[in-house]
Design a protein around this motif. Sequence first.
Motif, short mmCIF file in Angstrom:
data_model
loop_
_atom_site.label_atom_id
_atom_site.label_comp_id
_atom_site.label_asym_id
_atom_site.label_seq_id
_atom_site.Cartn_x
_atom_site.Cartn_y
_atom_site.Cartn_z
N UNK A 282 2.05 -0.21 -3.19
CA UNK A 282 0.97 0.19 -2.29
C UNK A 282 0.72 1.68 -2.44
N UNK A 283 -0.50 2.12 -2.15
CA UNK A 283 -0.82 3.54 -2.29
C UNK A 283 0.14 4.42 -1.49
N UNK A 284 0.66 5.44 -2.14
CA UNK A 284 1.54 6.41 -1.47
C UNK A 284 3.01 6.08 -1.52
N UNK A 285 3.38 4.84 -1.83
CA UNK A 285 4.79 4.44 -1.80
C UNK A 285 5.60 5.16 -2.87
N UNK A 286 5.10 5.20 -4.09
CA UNK A 286 5.84 5.85 -5.17
C UNK A 286 5.96 7.35 -4.93
N UNK A 287 4.92 7.97 -4.41
CA UNK A 287 4.98 9.40 -4.07
C UNK A 287 6.04 9.66 -3.02
N UNK A 288 6.08 8.82 -2.00
CA UNK A 288 7.07 8.96 -0.93
C UNK A 288 8.49 8.80 -1.49
N UNK A 289 8.69 7.84 -2.38
CA UNK A 289 9.99 7.66 -3.00
C UNK A 289 10.40 8.89 -3.81
N UNK A 290 9.48 9.40 -4.61
CA UNK A 290 9.79 10.59 -5.41
C UNK A 290 10.21 11.75 -4.51
N UNK A 291 9.50 11.93 -3.39
CA UNK A 291 9.85 13.00 -2.46
C UNK A 291 11.26 12.79 -1.89
N UNK A 292 11.60 11.56 -1.57
CA UNK A 292 12.94 11.25 -1.07
C UNK A 292 14.01 11.53 -2.10
N UNK A 293 13.76 11.12 -3.35
CA UNK A 293 14.73 11.36 -4.42
C UNK A 293 14.91 12.85 -4.69
N UNK A 294 13.86 13.62 -4.53
CA UNK A 294 13.95 15.07 -4.75
C UNK A 294 14.76 15.75 -3.65
N UNK A 295 14.93 15.07 -2.51
CA UNK A 295 15.64 15.63 -1.36
C UNK A 295 16.90 14.81 -1.06
N UNK A 296 17.57 14.30 -2.10
CA UNK A 296 18.71 13.39 -1.93
C UNK A 296 19.86 13.99 -1.13
N UNK A 297 19.99 15.31 -1.11
CA UNK A 297 21.09 15.89 -0.34
C UNK A 297 20.87 15.73 1.16
N UNK A 298 19.64 15.49 1.59
CA UNK A 298 19.32 15.33 3.01
C UNK A 298 18.80 13.94 3.37
N UNK A 299 18.47 13.15 2.36
CA UNK A 299 17.84 11.84 2.61
C UNK A 299 18.58 10.77 1.83
N UNK A 300 19.09 9.75 2.52
CA UNK A 300 19.67 8.59 1.84
C UNK A 300 18.53 7.63 1.52
N UNK A 301 18.52 7.12 0.32
CA UNK A 301 17.46 6.23 -0.12
C UNK A 301 17.99 4.80 -0.22
N UNK A 302 17.29 3.87 0.42
CA UNK A 302 17.72 2.48 0.43
C UNK A 302 16.52 1.55 0.41
#
Length: 86
Positions: free
Chosen positions: A24-44
């Motif tokens: 869906x629009x925006x999902x991949x961008x949001x994931x990339x932002x989360x991965x770039x901030x892995x020290x503060x954001x757990x991705x699941x």
Amino acid sequence: LIDTLQDTKTVSYKTIVEEVATARPGVLRLMREGFQNKENVAMAICSAATRAGFEKVVDQVLGDEVLSQFDIIIAGDDVDKKKPDP
């Protein structure tokens, strides 16, 4: 008959996913932002779908390289009590 219908549905589902599944629009961008901030954001990823059905879609949309970056992936068959159980 039920087994035949289920098998036919599964084959059709996989074909449709391979041909048209997209994020869906925006999902991949949001994931990339989360991965770039892995020290503060757990991705699941968490889904109530079975792992087989879920993985087909996620593999098609994201690919192995993106999937390997998640901290945890949980599917419906990984838990004893499914939705709507809290």
